[in-house]
Enzyme design. Structure first.
Site: not given
Length: 473
Positions: A82, A157, A181
């Site tokens: 990520k 996220s 997340s």
């Protein structure tokens, strides 16, 4: 043999180790998948194809050597990081248009651990700005969309990573979780998402995390695939004696599980649990009972001061981010609002919040201790449409939206109502897993996935993965 992208991570590892496909063939296959699907999916922000192919050739050269049994656990396995995780010589945008685009000088702790285990990075995946939100939309690249319905969000996220795994762009991926997340996007995309307990896995990507909320963990198609990544992430001295993957198929003995819809957010942001979330919970209870576990109704009492204290701790880091004054206008409205508030808070106010959260954690863990595990829905609502949290009118089309509104408080309220059972797990430092058990459509595999969350005691990561396997993951 099934197509490469149809294999789980554990199967793909066996294919590579057995010489049935080369690391170059595997990397080429996934890079072609990314090229084919990412334009509509928005999972990847950066694709590092040249470096990936170089690493794949080196992996194949090592496979050709006589001592193949000495190769690292994930040798030649593709994945993606990520875009909050530093990867050497690749830009880390943190999802923010307000930051300079400078390549990271070295791998962060998470990338170093997985690359050290032999994994090959294919690139960086979409995140919200500074990882602050439960959806992966920003002003850097197009929003990450849900592979099961492109009009819907993949969560956040770790939304880009979850979308990439669910769409077969990578076999599995690491995420990081400071308030949900990993678990939120895993639930939205129908994956197993494990948030390990505090201190078990290196994360090394969150500055200003005074409450120690952020940990790294796997996003995977199955409990076994998640266990494989845990074997690569967890230091040997902290891992189970036989490892996670070797033990994941062992059936745990009957457990006492407390089921609860109570949330520390429900007084500040009263929320309605959608029927599909309740159906997922009912399915989870049925499956757990059939597996020999006992489920009891659990009443959990949470302190009403939690929302303010958590928000103070969660947003403290963004107040310290180095952003030139003339570039603050490039921040999203939510980030800009919470950054301003964080900068206006006194050190004493932040410390007061941290003291409260430590006491909250002690009290909550003591209540949870009445049961072996706590069971909740993963989310209170089905995955939301792209643009729903921000109120944009062009979530399904033009990007970046020219009318990105500025109601940060409404945005935040929607997020807390969407995922009301995640952040307190981070505050308590406990492990938790989300497991897909239900679909919103008329038949399994149709509509959108819905999951349940199991919250364990310290050190119960393997148990949680074993239960995920019992639930069919």
């Amino acid at each position: 043999m099934a197509e490469i992208h149809e294999l789980g991570a554990t199967e793909l590892r066996q294919v590579l180790a057995g010489g049935h496909a080369s690391a170059v063939e595997v990397a080429e296959h996934f890079l072609a998948r990314i090229e084919q699907r990412n334009r509509s999916l928005g999972a990847f922000v950066t694709v590092t194809a040249e470096q990936a192919m170089k690493d794949a050739r080196l992996a194949d050269a090592a496979y050709a050597q006589p001592k193949r049994e000495n190769l690292p656990l994930l040798h030649g396995m593709p994945l993606a990081f990520k875009d909050l995780t530093d990867v050497a010589d690749v830009v880390t945008t943190h999802g923010s248009a307000a930051l300079d685009r400078k390549p990271a000088p070295e791998d962060g702790a998470l990338a170093a651990a997985l690359k050290g285990a032999g994994a090959i990075s294919l690139g960086k995946t979409q995140v919200p700005e500074f990882g602050l939100t439960a959806y992966s939309e920003n002003r850097v690249a197009p929003p990450s969309r849900n592979p099961h319905a492109l009009s819907r969000s993949s969560g956040g996220s770790s939304g880009g990573s979850a979308a990439a795994v669910a769409a077969g762009l990578v076999p599995f991926a690491p995420g990081s979780d400071g308030g949900g997340s990993i678990r939120i996007p895993a639930a939205a995309c129908g994956l197993v998402g494990l948030k390990p307990g505090r201190g078990l896995v290196p994360s090394g990507e969150s500055t200003g995390d005074a409450a120690r909320l952020v940990v790294a963990g796997p996003l995977a198609l199955s409990a076994a695939d998640a266990a494989l990544m845990m074997d690569a992430l967890v230091p040997h001295e902290l891992a189970p004696e036989r490892g996670y993957l070797a033990s994941v198929d062992e059936a745990p003995e009957g457990l006492r599980i407390g089921v609860s819809l109570d949330s520390p957010w429900d007084k500040t942001f009263p929320f309605t649990v959608e029927q599909d979330a309740l159906d997922a919970l009912a399915t989870g209870i049925q499956l757990l009972t059939a597996a020999g576990h006992s489920v009891f109704e659990a009443e959990i009492r949470y302190d009403n001061r939690y929302p303010d204290a958590f928000t103070t701790a969660w947003t403290a880091g963004v107040g310290n981010a180095r952003i030139l004054p003339q570039r603050e206008a490039l921040l999203t409205p939510l980030t800009r609002t919470f950054r301003r508030r964080a900068q206006q808070r006194s050190v004493a106010k932040v410390n007061e919040a941290l003291v409260f959260l430590r006491r909250f954690a002690h009290d909550t863990v003591a209540q949870y201790a009445q049961w072996d595990l706590i069971l909740t829905p993963s989310l209170a609502q089905a995955p939301r449409p792209v643009g729903w949290f921000t109120g944009t009118t062009s979530g399904g089309g033009e990007w970046p939206s020219p009318d990105w509104p500025g109601d940060a408080d409404d945005d935040y309220r929607k997020q807390c109502e969407f995922a009301p059972w995640s952040s307190m797990v981070n505050v308590c430092g406990l492990p938790a897993v989300t497991v897909p058990v239900h679909w919103t459509g008329p038949a399994p595999g149709e509509g959108l996935p819905m999951g349940i969350q199991l919250i364990g005691k310290p050190g119960s990561e393997l148990l949680l993965l074993q239960l995920a396997g019992q639930l069919g993951a």
